[in-house]
Every structure is written in C-alpha cells, then in structure tokens.
Write a protein that holds these residues in place. Structure first.
Motif, mmCIF file in Angstrom:
data_model
loop_
_atom_site.group_PDB
_atom_site.id
_atom_site.type_symbol
_atom_site.label_atom_id
_atom_site.label_comp_id
_atom_site.label_asym_id
_atom_site.label_seq_id
_atom_site.Cartn_x
_atom_site.Cartn_y
_atom_site.Cartn_z
ATOM 1 N N UNK A 165 1.028 -1.415 0.008
ATOM 2 C CA UNK A 165 -0.078 -0.015 -0.004
ATOM 3 C C UNK A 165 0.812 1.262 0.004
ATOM 4 N N UNK A 166 1.871 1.356 0.694
ATOM 5 C CA UNK A 166 2.903 2.367 0.890
ATOM 6 C C UNK A 166 3.453 2.676 -0.895
ATOM 7 N N UNK A 167 4.058 1.557 -1.030
ATOM 8 C CA UNK A 167 5.126 1.579 -2.206
ATOM 9 C C UNK A 167 4.287 1.944 -3.725
ATOM 10 N N UNK A 168 2.960 1.373 -3.580
ATOM 11 C CA UNK A 168 2.411 1.305 -4.935
ATOM 12 C C UNK A 168 1.114 2.083 -4.849
ATOM 13 N N UNK A 169 0.610 2.417 -3.942
ATOM 14 C CA UNK A 169 -0.618 3.155 -3.507
ATOM 15 C C UNK A 169 -0.336 4.310 -2.942
ATOM 16 N N UNK A 170 0.920 4.631 -2.443
ATOM 17 C CA UNK A 170 1.237 5.900 -1.914
ATOM 18 C C UNK A 170 0.608 6.199 -0.578
ATOM 19 N N UNK A 171 0.381 5.291 0.185
ATOM 20 C CA UNK A 171 -0.242 5.348 1.641
ATOM 21 C C UNK A 171 0.827 5.550 2.478
ATOM 22 N N UNK A 172 1.219 6.256 3.316
ATOM 23 C CA UNK A 172 2.307 6.294 4.197
ATOM 24 C C UNK A 172 2.255 5.305 5.266
ATOM 25 N N UNK A 173 1.206 5.642 6.039
ATOM 26 C CA UNK A 173 0.697 4.562 7.163
ATOM 27 C C UNK A 173 -0.374 3.969 6.954
#
Lengths: 340, 340
Positions: A165-173
C-alpha cells in the motif's frame, strides 16, 4: 524490465492476452521485453490478427495449458511444459522480473511458491486483491492462496500489505483491519482472536508499519478508510466471490426490471452514463491483477475472465510492483520488525 | 398461537416493533396473543401513538435492554430483566410458542440456547437466513450463531435446513450446497473437506432428506437452484454482511452518479419502478426474520435495522415456523437419519 505473460491463461486467451499485451506495450515503455508464453502457432496467428508487431514481444513456446478446472498443484506436476510453468521459469532464471497469468489461480500460486520460493521471513504467500472503496482501493489479503492460514501468516500479510500500500498506492501508514463476524474486539474465532492479539501488540508497541484498526466487517470493505483487510485465504476467496456475485445479480435484476416497460428502457438509456461509471468503478478490468505477495520475483494473478483491458492492467500492476521495488521493501520491513 | 416480541430490540425500537406488531396482528389471525416485551411506559405510549388497540396485544414489562454493541452472552447474564431475556422466558414457560427479536443477535441466540436448550439430537443451533435467488429463496445456514462449527454440526444443519425448506418453502427434496473456495470436490479446508465427505456419504446412501450438490461459491447463492447453502457461522456471517454491503455500495454509487447530471436524474426518475422492484427483491424487510434452527421453541432473529415491515415479516416467519411444525419435523428427521 522483462515480463513473462502466460499467454494461454484465462477464459479469453489467447485473444485477450495478445490484445492486452499489445496495448500494454504501447503504454509502458518501462517494459524492455514481454515474453508471450504459449502455443507458438496460436500466438503468432493472434499476433498477426491484432497487429502486435512491437519488437519487444517475444513468443516462448509452451505446448501445454493448465485448464481452469484442473487441480492447480497436480496439473503443474503433470504438465511441465504448460504456459504458466514456463512463464514462471523465466522469472526463476532471471530472464523476467515478473509473471502475469489469468489462468488457473491454483497453478499460478503453486508455480510461484514452488519454483520461485518465498521471500526471506515469509512462510506463506498471499494474494492481495484490490477492491473499490469510497476512499480509493482496499486490498483484501489473502484472497485465496492460503486457505488454512495461521495467525503468524496474517501478521506477515499485514506487513506485506502495508508495504504494498505504501510503495504502490502511496499510503504512508496504511490502515489495516481484520475481517471478523463483528467489530467488537472480542468477536471472532480462536484463529482471528489470536491474530488480533498479535496485530494489536505490534500496533501498541509502535513497531507496526501500519495502523491496526481492529476487527472489521463487510461494510468496512467499501465504506471505511481501510487500505488492507486481512483474512485467511478460504474466507477471503469466498468474500471476494460473494461481493462479485452480488454486484452481478443486482445488475442482472436491474436489467430485467428495465425491460418490463418501454419507459423504463428509455429512462435507463438516458441515465446510462451512471451505470457505465459504476461498472467501471467496480470492475476488475480496471484493477487488472492481484499481486501474490511474498514470493521471490513478482507474480500477478489476473481474473479468469480477463478481457484485453484486464490483461493490460494486470501488466500495469506488474510494472508498478517491479518499479516500486515491493519485494526489497518487504524484506527490509520484515527484518526491521524482527530486529531485537 | 402466542408469540413474544422483544419490543425493545433493534435500532428502530419501539417504533418499528409496535408498528410492525400492529400490522402483523391485522394480517395473521392465527396469533391468539402477541406479548410485547419491554419498558411498559415506552411501549404504551408507542401503542397509543400508532393506535395499536388489538386486544390480543399484551405488554409484559421488562425494565432492561441489551444494547446492540454489548457482548450478547455477558449482557444476558448481567441483565436478567432485559426484554430479550423475559421474551424468551415466555417461550420457556410455554406461554408463547415463539420469540421474535431484532435486538442484539448474540443475546437472542444465547437466550434461546441457554433457556430453551437445543432439540434432541442437536448439538448447536444455526441461523438460516433467506437470501434472494433467481429461483426463489436460498437459505444461508449458519449465518452467525456458531462461528466455530464442527463438521457434525453442519450435517445437522443440512437436515434442519432441508426440513425447513420442505415445511415452510414447500420444496420436497431441497438442493443443498457447501460453501467453499471453489466448486471442485477437492477444494476447501480440512473442515469443509470432512463436512463434504459426511454429506456426500449421506447423499450416496440415499438416507439424506436432501440432494447434496457439493461445493458451491458466491455466484451460486444468487444464480443456482439451491435451497440451502451450508457454512460455519463465522464465514456465513461475513458472507451475509459482505453481500449486503456490496448491494448498498452499488446503490450508493449509482445514486451519486445519477446526481452528476440533470439528464441522468430524469432518466433515473423515469426508470424508478425498476429500482424499487430490485430493492424490494433484495431487501431484508421482505424476508423479515431468520429462524434459529435447532432450539426447543421457535426463535426468529430479525435484522438490527428492522423497519415496521421487517418486524411484521419476522412475525410472519414465526407464524409459519410454528404452524408448519418445523421443530417436530426436525426431531423426526434426526431420529430417522440415526435409525440403524
């Protein structure tokens, strides 16, 4: 990067795979080579038909196909020269960074876990399937790779899902929930309660690369700000198919009702843009493919009924996973969490 | 027959329960007495408001209410004078044949299993929830009473579900499927595989009062000729809520899309009959309530958000279950299957 496409996989192959490959090659210059794995005569004829003449497309002959209703693991052992087997071999040998398949899911999962093996620190791989949500995308993990999961598997899924989610969707936490039969903390089975305790502990000690929101239910999939919903592969697979079936039934019943009067047909025609928009929002064609998280190399599972657009988008998911270095980040996160 | 209504149960109680009770009394002359269990002052005021003056309606005072988010079993022990507790006592004492509740499901299930106990030959009770299907009604059993079911529980559910489908829905030899993560016989978990073997054996020896169709998936719920789909209460509860959530999300997204242009709003208005028809077909309001099969006495669980119409229909389900003698037939079928 090089990508291997199981060009015989899926209900609409090789038409959908070849057309999807052609469109993906136009859109993603990051692809240096796209291996089209399958019966070379059938693939060449389809390539001629759909004018796929991009020099980055290379046919790799594979005489066999694992059919959709075969037992995946058994078929994989029996059909050494199946398209999914040879496509996965290309990742194993390092010739390709990712394999994409809309064929038999069991065979694709078995090929990836047997041939590529799991990442360091990962016991079992899990499929992260993107579901449309009011706030964007919610990944259901595991959607079917590991039907009899243990609590420790779900903890690894939480970390892998958070990294994805962080790497591909850009959600930090990322916000992560645990699928249960009620939102209260005490709801669930022995399995989910144990998983809950592990995730909660990780969250409370500040070591989690995610925010654990606790138990979640069906409506949270669509209407809560969640990035990942964790569940065992048995439940996940059933949830995914039940949601898909409900959407299909609703749409079918609506169409039948429209046909009952010419006025309704006219009204539906006037409002058709709305139906198209909801279809687009909820269709797996746009999602494309689901990463099998936890294996060495990238493996993207596409829907069995994939259209050319779905294949194109599954290839997009492969490109994203490789360029965003999902796997190295997963290994790093697992090392981090296990550091004393 | 006498029926006890948990008049304080549900998000819309006592408005929905009193209005639903009033309408049910008009429709079902079979009811000799309808006990309205709850805070007598609140109920009397609601009865005056909605002109419920049928002499068959009797208030039974219960000062406490189990709230929707309490742990059912714990609340039942703590609140001895809750409406669900006292309503169930009326069945236990023989004053009522059935209890109907839209309140906390866990509390209703706990009250029924603890106070009424299970039928001879039944280890665990299960909730049979009717879902709309292309061919009529498909009962999902168990929808949440027994989250950690054993294979033997599902075998009993199969027999109880078959009896219910025969007695209440008029299906002579019901089709029963087992919810799994694939239709192939070998799909599933240790639990479902063991259950599959037991059901298959029963089917093959000709002793089953049903036709076992094998493993089924999400789409079968809506599009296959199935009368009962068996599953453990954890999975069943999640499936039910996920289907409901999907339907809700689809309908919400469609409304949002309609609002994007005046033409679409107009089109939707012209075709509105179709939307209403599908809503009616898929709404739990018309289903009304789900029988908790396997307890002595009849216990009907209604949706927490029950409207007056849903309550009225839940009372209808109670009337049907009692008049069709579901329990005596279940005991007979269980004796029959265990006869050497």
């Amino acid at each position: 990067m090089n990508i291997a496409l199981d060009a015989m996989g899926g209900d609409n192959a090789p038409f959908a795979t070849i057309k999807g490959a052609r469109n993906a090659l136009k859109l993603y210059p990051e692809i240096s080579r796209l291996f089209l794995v399958g019966d070379s005569a059938a693939l060449q004829s389809e390539m001629d038909k759909y004018k796929l003449d991009d020099s980055r497309a290379t046919i790799i002959h594979a005489p066999d196909v694992v059919e959709m209703h075969e037992s995946g693991a058994k078929a994989l052992r029996r059909k050494k020269n199946s398209s999914i087997s040879i496509a996965t071999d290309l990742v194993k040998s390092g010739d390709a960074a990712a394999v994409v398949s809309a064929g038999n899911t069991g065979a694709a999962v078995a090929a990836a876990t047997v041939k590529l093996r799991t990442l360091n620190g990962v016991e079992r791989a899990g499929i992260a399937t993107a579901m449309p949500n009011e706030y964007g995308i919610c990944n259901l993990l595991d959607a079917g790779a590991n039907p009899e999961a243990k609590p420790s598997h779900l903890v690894t899924y939480a970390i892998m899902g958070a990294v994805y989610a962080r790497q591909v969707l850009g959600v930090e936490k990322p916000n992560i929930g645990l699928m249960s039969n009620g939102e209260e903390d005490e709801k669930g089975t022995t399995f989910t309660k144990e998983t809950f305790a592990l995730l909660n502990h990780m969250h409370n000690t500040g070591r989690a690369p995610f925010n654990f929101v606790g138990n979640v239910e069906g409506h949270d999939l669509f209407a809560s700000k969640l990035d990942v919903v964790l569940t065992d592969g048995f439940t996940g697979n059933i949830v995914l198919k039940s949601c898909e079936a409900t959407a299909k039934a609703m749409s079918k019943w609506l169409k039948l009702e429209f046909k009952r009067s010419p006025f309704r047909i006219m009204g539906a025609a006037i409002a058709r843009g709305a139906f198209k928009a909801v279809k687009k929002r909820s269709s797996y064609e746009y999602v494309g493919g689901s990463p099998l998280l936890g294996v060495k190399g990238t493996c993207i599972i596409a829907h069995g009924s994939s259209s050319p657009l779905a294949i194109q988008n599954a290839i997009r998911v492969a490109v994203e996973s490789v360029s965003q270095e999902v796997n190295p980040h997963i290994e790093e996160a697992l090392l981090e969490i296990n550091r004393p």
